[in-house]
Design an enzyme around this catalytic site. Structure first.
Site, PDB file in Angstrom:
ATOM      1  N   ASP A 129      -0.189  -6.099   4.359  1.00 52.23           N
ATOM      2  CA  ASP A 129      -1.424  -6.754   3.903  1.00 52.23           C
ATOM      3  C   ASP A 129      -1.649  -6.535   2.411  1.00 52.23           C
ATOM      4  OD1 ASP A 129      -1.709  -3.989   4.551  1.00 52.23           O
ATOM      5  OD2 ASP A 129      -3.872  -4.193   4.250  1.00 52.23           O
ATOM      6  N   GLU A 130      -2.499  -7.368   1.862  1.00 54.50           N
ATOM      7  CA  GLU A 130      -3.022  -7.214   0.499  1.00 54.50           C
ATOM      8  C   GLU A 130      -1.921  -6.904  -0.513  1.00 54.50           C
ATOM      9  OE1 GLU A 130      -7.525  -5.647   1.001  1.00 54.50           O
ATOM     10  OE2 GLU A 130      -6.031  -4.093   1.295  1.00 54.50           O
ATOM     11  N   VAL A 131      -0.906  -7.731  -0.526  1.00 55.90           N
ATOM     12  CA  VAL A 131       0.212  -7.492  -1.442  1.00 55.90           C
ATOM     13  C   VAL A 131      -0.002  -8.310  -2.720  1.00 55.90           C
ATOM     14  CG1 VAL A 131       2.701  -7.520  -1.720  1.00 55.90           C
ATOM     15  CG2 VAL A 131       1.709  -7.156   0.552  1.00 55.90           C
TER      16      VAL A 131
ATOM     17  N   HIS B 290       0.850  -1.208   0.000  1.00 53.95           N
ATOM     18  CA  HIS B 290       0.000   0.000   0.000  1.00 53.95           C
ATOM     19  C   HIS B 290       0.874   1.242   0.000  1.00 53.95           C
ATOM     20  CE1 HIS B 290      -4.135  -1.619   0.673  1.00 53.95           C
ATOM     21  NE2 HIS B 290      -3.474  -2.684   1.094  1.00 53.95           N
TER      22      HIS B 290
END
Lengths: 531, 531
Positions: free
Chosen positions: A324-326, A271
């Site tokens: 997160d959310e990579v 992010h």
């Protein structure tokens, strides 16, 4: 005859008068104690005291020097807040006067360490003409909580036009169940002006939350000045939507003086697109610009610079490194990164682990312990630094696995504690138990607490307060109050929470009605207490 | 090599830096002046001044003694507000320093009369090392507007960490187009705590609105203490959802010190059911309890008592007596009222007229001029007191008829200026012209101005600010700025209004995005300026 007609209302009036006094004293038809969050232990009597106009702070027996006026200012805020909604211009009677508060603090230290002793005793006697309430606390931060509790015992008397404290004597002993009681704000999706953040901090203190998790940057914008890499905040939305280092220090200090630590986050590598506005080398390429370029040493130099600067601003023991959310596809799709992966014999998943672990090491080198979102644990939990705090968000059940693996955990499961989920009700916030399924005392201790998350995609200065409150308060009681004193059925606390919501409104906080979804507006005319 | 990669961002940075400075100075790509509302006449240069750390108020040549510190406090608020969003800790250079503001007021009087001279001249020179800005005003209330305009010229410089004023020298002459620029709040449908009302007043001053129309009571609740009839506020929602006389005086004084009058309303006879909670004789019967009992002399005694008490609190020239939406069927359906109607030879409609005209006479006996909602005019306009101000709300076209009949008018047509109509857009608020179809100068003068109405059925402390702003600001410019300077197409002012909305946010006001319906939340991440 006319007056006779007029007098038909007397019976109704007397009834209303009786209910009114009753309501002011205890707030409910059942005589319940209207404190939020509910203290560990409370007992009270039935006498009414009048607050002196010249309500005094004394510190007999205290070892806390208050050189920075932290306590004095908190006391003044407390006195202001109990008078904020009405003009206090009545005559205080001569007897049963509460003359002031004595605060005795046994520690001279006011460093706001994680796990600082937040307990307090509050005793309000009910004998004599000039009475002093007594607060005893190990630290000034326990005393701050006591002042908040005290403020919730005070009520405006509309007949006498003075502030009174009902149902004395009071004996309260209180301490938090969890040391980490957090609220996340997100200044990347929308910039939040300083006065807005300060009001959020004020309102956190009202419900005894103690960690402001500042999700400072994300892919959309980079609002914070980083002296080591001064072009990073070129990734801000505009010239004015930025925070200087002095602004950040102001937030940290403002929070600390209210007993609240600031947990700063950079969410790497997934992010962080906005970092590359000022330093495009951080992008795999301009076409494929997220996650951060794992192959470029410059990426880790910048992280090192940021965390070095952070360590001068954010003195909390923890820093949050995201993780997160990579979506790592850019790494394989970009020739020079792909080449690097091949050279080092890593696939995308291994490179993700490499990135997270290397960022951890950098943070540790600056004296931090690291918080990471749960994907890091879910993917390579046993290789995380053993001091890592895993931040649950996806669903329930993660904390159990984390603590079984010997790591520490913060609970924020999105189905219950994400404030941007407007369909997550206050009842769900209240009932979300961080220790569910965790029975071993040693494992329970590794659950540091929890955090409600106010993600900012649809949140700015116009709607943040009413999206946070009152739902965050429901979680705040879960995190503060002993398990055995929590309601098994949230409807048992509806009235008390509604009253706390009205109290927030009286203090100028835009807490929304309880009824309906998150941030619902009142559905019809009516009392604050019934909505 | 790595640094070389890092430097790839430099071109972008320089471009951003250029845009940033340009934005701070003028806020738009077109170099437009970003003041809201737009002054009558503005000219400026291109020099930058630095505000002194010790920015001073001087009053050379002023005849205003400021015994109550009204001006001094307003100056301090202005200095605070230009610094509220960032820590100002940079070094002010030695030259081109704006050392302070001289305010010269020619009237010693600070009674906030209706139609008080609100004009001002603001001149900011751009020569010398220690420069003073100059405000000239007939009254202190003109000077307050000048201070607000001045504050909007100030910007934080992120490189120097000081406050600057761009584009000096400035010469501004300004005065309002209409003397009545109002906002209605409704504390009957939901109680609004004092701090909430104060923030509404603060924000009104930011857009130069000058009348707070306080719709205090209605059928749902009666929150205000009336000493003459002390059981009236038994009709409040709860013990705590009430205002004492001292609270009301506080609101009046708080508003007056910001140049804002308070127009108090009792809405008789149709919106007054709550009066009968304390005095049931005011109801035709407990079964049919609205409108107020026209047949009972006690009704008019209570109105007299209320207006007598009002005259000690609300010193504005006008009082609002409502008179809208009167369903008179209870009068015919209740035997003793029906009998009274027969005895006096009145039908329901004549009794409605009798009630309104008698209430007018009572108000006039207490020194007030009366405002009535338009139904009174629509039904028996020529029999209203000739000093009546008719308050339009139903639709357009009423003002024209009212002023043709020789009466005065306030415009609030609900299709455009009702804030509770969420489908009423800011563009509609901006384009709603009070003088439409009125060409005679004498008739134009009888349109005192207009008012945006924040009815409270779905409004409480949680959603009032973002439902009012930014739409009320669009109307505020319509009411302040000369017709010839208003945009013919609202898209011409979108950027400037968005900037004003961001300014409100920076000052802690929860103004909503411009896009979407009223009170819409941001639809996606992005800059405040683009939403």
């Amino acid at each position: 005859m006319l007056m006779g007609n007029g007098n038909r209302g007397r019976g109704i009036l007397l009834l209303l008068g009786f209910l009114a006094c009753f309501e002011a004293a205890f707030g409910g038809e059942d005589g319940a104690v209207n404190l939020w969050p509910m203290p560990k232990s409370v007992s009270h009597g039935s006498r009414t005291l009048s607050l002196s106009k010249d309500f005094k702070l004394t510190t007999q027996g205290s070892k806390y020097p208050d050189d920075s006026s932290l306590l004095k200012e908190a006391f003044k805020r407390m006195v202001d807040v109990v008078q904020v909604n009405h003009i206090v211009d009545g005559r205080v009677p001569n007897s049963m006067v509460l003359a002031g508060l004595n605060v005795a603090i046994s520690s001279a230290d006011d460093v706001l360490k994680f796990g600082v002793n937040e307990s307090y005793k509050l005793h309000v006697p009910a004998l004599g003409s000039l009475i002093y309430a007594n607060i005893e606390a190990k630290t000034v931060y326990g005393a701050l909580h006591a002042l908040e509790t005290f403020s919730q015992l005070c009520h405006f008397n509309f007949d006498k036009r003075i502030v009174e404290l009902y149902a004395a004597p009071w004996s309260i002993f209180d301490k938090p169940r969890f040391p980490f009681r957090g609220l996340l704000i997100d200044t990347s999706r929308h910039y939040l002006p300083l006065p807005v953040i300060k009001v959020v901090i004020d309102s956190m203190a009202y419900s005894k939350l103690n960690v402001l998790h500042w999700h400072i940057v994300d892919e959309q914008s980079f609002p914070l000045e980083i002296p080591s890499y001064p072009r990073l905040w070129s990734g801000s939305y505009s010239y004015s939507e930025r925070y200087t280092v002095a602004d950040a220090l102001e937030i940290v200090q403002y929070a600390q003086r209210r007993g609240i630590n600031v947990l700063a986050e950079i969410d790497v590598p997934g992010h962080a697109r906005s970092w590359g506005v000022g330093y495009p080398a951080l992008w795999p390429s301009t076409e494929c610009n997220q996650p951060l370029d794992v192959s470029n040493e410059f990426t880790f130099k910048v992280i090192d610079g940021i965390l070095s600067d952070f360590s001068k601003i954010f003195k909390f023991k923890f820093v949050h490194l995201g993780g997160d959310e990579v979506n790592t596809s850019c790494w394989s799709n970009t020739p020079h990164v792909k080449e690097w992966l091949n050279k080092h014999g890593m696939n995308e998943s291994e490179a993700y682990k490499y990135f997270v672990l290397r960022a951890q090491k950098i943070a540790i080198s600056h004296g931090y312990e690291v918080v990471n979102w749960e994907e890091t644990f879910n993917n390579f939990g046993r290789q995380l630094n053993p001091e890592t705090v895993v931040h649950n968000w996806l669903g329930g059940g993660v904390a159990k696995k984390v603590v079984a693996a010997g790591l520490r955990c913060i609970v924020s499961n999105q189905d219950k504690w994400y404030l941007d989920h407007l369909d997550a009700t206050w009842e769900g916030f209240y009932m979300n138990e961080p220790l569910i399924g965790i029975t071993e005392p040693e494992e329970q201790k590794r659950v540091l607490g929890g955090e409600v998350c106010m993600w900012g995609e649809h949140i700015d200065a116009s709607d943040i307060e009413q999206t946070i409150w009152p739902r965050a308060a429901a979680a705040a009681e879960r995190l503060w109050t002993p398990l055995e004193k929590l309601a098994n059925d949230p409807t048992q606390v509806t009235g008390r929470l509604a009253r706390f919501r009205c109290l927030l409104n009286q203090r100028g906080i835009a807490a929304a009605p309880l009824a309906g979804l998150g941030r619902a507006v009142p559905i019809e005319p009516g009392s604050c207490l019934k909505q």
